[in-house]
Design an enzyme around this catalytic site. Structure first.
Site, PDB file in Angstrom:
ATOM      1  N   PHE A   1      30.423  58.515  12.609  1.00 15.04           N
ATOM      2  CA  PHE A   1      30.664  58.240  14.177  1.00 15.04           C
ATOM      3  C   PHE A   1      30.596  59.542  14.462  1.00 15.04           C
ATOM      4  O   PHE A   1      30.313  59.987  15.279  1.00 15.04           O
ATOM      5  CB  PHE A   1      30.994  57.503  14.619  1.00 15.04           C
TER       6      PHE A   1
ATOM      7  N   ASN B   1      31.923  61.460   2.194  1.00 14.90           N
ATOM      8  CA  ASN B   1      31.235  60.872   0.466  1.00 14.90           C
ATOM      9  C   ASN B   1      30.925  59.355   0.745  1.00 14.90           C
ATOM     10  O   ASN B   1      30.770  58.485   0.174  1.00 14.90           O
ATOM     11  CB  ASN B   1      32.520  60.503  -0.570  1.00 14.90           C
TER      12      ASN B   1
ATOM     13  N   THR C   1      32.808  55.373   4.714  1.00 10.97           N
ATOM     14  CA  THR C   1      32.130  54.008   5.524  1.00 10.97           C
ATOM     15  C   THR C   1      31.208  54.950   6.334  1.00 10.97           C
ATOM     16  O   THR C   1      30.964  53.819   7.767  1.00 10.97           O
ATOM     17  CB  THR C   1      33.421  53.640   6.913  1.00 10.97           C
TER      18      THR C   1
ATOM     19  N   GLY D   1      44.591  74.108   2.351  1.00 13.93           N
ATOM     20  CA  GLY D   1      44.336  75.396   1.202  1.00 13.93           C
ATOM     21  C   GLY D   1      43.074  76.168   1.254  1.00 13.93           C
ATOM     22  O   GLY D   1      42.825  76.858   1.673  1.00 13.93           O
TER      23      GLY D   1
ATOM     24  N   LYS E   1      43.087  78.026   4.269  1.00 11.90           N
ATOM     25  CA  LYS E   1      44.025  79.433   4.300  1.00 11.90           C
ATOM     26  C   LYS E   1      43.138  80.159   3.269  1.00 11.90           C
ATOM     27  O   LYS E   1      43.178  81.532   3.412  1.00 11.90           O
ATOM     28  CB  LYS E   1      45.003  78.598   3.209  1.00 11.90           C
TER      29      LYS E   1
ATOM     30  N   TYR F   1      47.292  54.205   7.502  1.00  8.81           N
ATOM     31  CA  TYR F   1      46.431  54.424   8.231  1.00  8.81           C
ATOM     32  C   TYR F   1      47.760  55.398   9.229  1.00  8.81           C
ATOM     33  O   TYR F   1      47.461  56.694   9.620  1.00  8.81           O
ATOM     34  CB  TYR F   1      45.463  53.434   9.364  1.00  8.81           C
TER      35      TYR F   1
ATOM     36  N   TYR G   1      51.190  74.179   7.280  1.00  8.31           N
ATOM     37  CA  TYR G   1      50.479  75.170   7.372  1.00  8.31           C
ATOM     38  C   TYR G   1      50.759  76.112   7.740  1.00  8.31           C
ATOM     39  O   TYR G   1      50.198  77.356   8.194  1.00  8.31           O
ATOM     40  CB  TYR G   1      49.823  74.728   6.864  1.00  8.31           C
TER      41      TYR G   1
ATOM     42  N   THR H   1      37.573  55.553  20.929  1.00  7.14           N
ATOM     43  CA  THR H   1      36.534  56.657  21.761  1.00  7.14           C
ATOM     44  C   THR H   1      35.420  56.099  21.188  1.00  7.14           C
ATOM     45  O   THR H   1      35.302  54.952  19.513  1.00  7.14           O
ATOM     46  CB  THR H   1      35.764  58.124  21.009  1.00  7.14           C
TER      47      THR H   1
END
Ligand code: NAD
Ligand code: UDP
Length: 328
Positions: A12, A33, A36, A103, A106, A146, A160, A176
Site C-alpha cells: 500500500f 517478495n 502481503t 549495509g 553504507k 511487530y 548505524y 494511514t
C-alpha cells in the site's frame, strides 16, 4: 538522475511512494517478495522506463548495481492479522531486513529512511504521543513480533547513524489509509468497507470505545518526502491528530456506504491499544508539515477505489478474524 530503492514497493504505502518519486523525476527500484503486497499495486507504472521491479526477500542479502542515493525501507507485514499469520517473517524483515538495507546504504553512501510506527508506543500511557515517549509494549504478546521488530529497527538505524555516520531518517507512521489497501488485510477501514460492500454486518472489536487517528495516504507521503530531505535523524511522528472512537468510525462508514447492515461486537484482540493520537508538533516545526485532507474527503476517495474493484475481487476478500490466528 537520483536513484531510490523502495522496499515493500508492491504494498500500500510503498506503491504510493514509488508513484511520488517517479513523478518527482527519480529512478525507482521497487523491491518486494509479494508476501502481503500485489503486483496490481505497481501496474500503473510498470511500463515507466524509470521503474524497475525486483522480486526479492529483503531479509536475505541485497545486491543492487550502480549508484544509489536513497533507500526507503517499507517492507514489513503491517496489519495485525498479517503479522499474526507470519510472525517470524515479521521479526526477520524488521531485523535482518533492516541490517541488509543499512549495509547496502553504507556501501553506496545512500541516505536511508525507515518506516517505523505508532506501535513503538504500544498501549500508551501518555496521550497524545510525542516522540519523547518511550512507550508501553508487551514484548511477548501477539503484537510483540511487530512492535519489537520496529523498535529494534529504530535502534539498529540509530546505531548505524551514530557509529558509521550514516545519514538516516526515522518516520513513526500513525494509522494511514487510502486506495490500494488490501480489502482483507484485517485493518479496520478495509474491514468495514469490505463488509459494507459484501452486505455483511460491521464487526466492532471490544465495545468500540478505543480510539485511532486516521491519516490520508497523500498527506503521509508528503510528510515522508519532507523528512527525507530534512537534516533530522531523530524519529518524527507523521499522522493526522483528528482522533475518533472505532464505534464513531463504524457510523461514518455506514453513512458513507449507505449500507443497511448493523454493527456486531466481537472480542477485543489481546493488547489492542486503547487510545492513539500523534503529537505532530515536531513535524509542524521541523518540516512545516501538517495534514491537509480531512477524513470526509479521504474516505470519499478511498471508497471510490474499493467500489471500483470487481465482484470477483470482492468475493475473494472474506474478512479475516483475529481469533483464527491467536494461539490460546
Ligand atoms: P503492506 O502490507 O501493504 O506493504 C508491505 C509490503 O512489504 C508488501 O508489499 C509486502 O509484500 C512487502 N514485504 C514484507 N516482507 C517483505 C520481505 N521480507 N521482503 C520484501 N518485501 C516484503 O503494508 P503498508 O501499510 O504499505 O506498510 C508499509 C510499511 O509502513 C510497513 O513497514 C509498515 O510497518 C509501515 N507502517 C504502515 C502503517 C499504515 O497505517 N499503513 C502504519 C505504521 C507503519
Ligand atoms: N477493529 C475493529 N473491527 C475490525 C478490525 C479492527 O473494531 O474488523 C479495531 C481494532 O481492534 C483496533 C482498531 O479497529 O482497535 C484499529 O485496528 P487496525 O487493525 O486497523 O489497526 P491498529 O490496531 O494496528 O491500529
Amino acid at each position: 538522475m537520483k536513484r531510490v530503492l523502495i522496499t515493500g514497493a508492491a504494498g500500500f504505502l510503498g506503491s504510493h511512494l514509488a508513484e511520488r518519486f517517479l513523478k518527482d523525476g527519480y529512478v525507482v527500484i521497487g523491491m518486494d517478495n509479494l508476501i502481503t503486497g500485489s503486483l496490481k499495486n505497481i501496474e500503473p507504472f510498470q511500463e515507466n522506463p524509470n521503474f524497475t521491479f525486483v522480486n526479492h526477500d529483503v531479509s536475505k542479502h541485497i545486491e543492487i548495481d550502480g549508484q544509489l542515493d536513497y533507500v526507503l525501507h517499507f517492507a514489513s507485514p503491517a496489519s495485525p492479522i498479517d503479522y499474526l499469520k507470519i510472525p517470524i517473517q515479521t521479526l526477520k524483515v524488521g531485523s535482518l531486513g533492516i541490517h541488509n538495507c543499512l549495509g547496502l546504504a553504507k556501501a553506496k553512501g545512500a541516505r536511508l529512511l525507515i518506516a517505523s510506527t505508532s506501535e513503538v508506543y504500544g498501549d500508551p500511557h501518555v496521550h497524545p504521543q510525542p516522540e519523547s515517549y518511550w512507550g508501553n509494549v508487551n514484548p511477548v504478546g501477539p503484537r510483540g513480533v511487530y512492535d519489537e521488530a520496529k523498535r529494534f529497527q529504530e535502534a539498529m538505524t540509530m546505531a548505524y547513524h551514530t557509529y558509521h555516520g550514516l545519514e538516516t531518517r526515522i518516520v513513526r507512521i500513525f494509522n494511514t489509509y487510502g486506495p490500494r489497501m488490501r480489502l482483507n488485510d484485517g485493518r479496520v477501514l478495509p474491514a468495514f468497507i469490505g463488509q459494507a460492500l459484501r452486505g455483511e454486518d460491521l464487526t466492532i472489536f471490544g465495545d468500540g470505545s478505543q480510539t485511532r487517528s486516521f491519516c490520508y495516504v497523500d498527506d503521509l507521503v508528503e510528510g515522508i518526502v519532507r523528512l527525507l530531505h530534512s537534516d533530522h535523524s531523530e524519529p518524527v511522528n507523521i499522522g493526522n491528530p483528528d482522533e475518533i472512537t472505532i464505534a464513531q468510525f463504524a457510523e461514518e462508514i455506514i453513512a458513507l456506504t449507505g449500507t443497511d447492515q448493523k454493527v456486531i461486537y466481537k472480542d477485543l484482540p489481546v493488547d489492542d491499544p486503547k487510545q492513539r493520537q500523534p503529537d505532530i508538533t515536531k513535524a509542524r516545526q521541523l518540516l512545516g508539515w501538517e495534514p491537509k485532507i480531512d477524513r470526509a474527503e479521504g474516505l470519499k476517495r478511498t471508497y471510490a477505489y474499493f467500489k471500483s474493484l470487481s465482484q470477483e475481487e470482492l468475493r475473494q476478500t472474506e474478512h479475516a478474524q483475529f481469533d483464527q490466528y491467536i494461539k490460546k
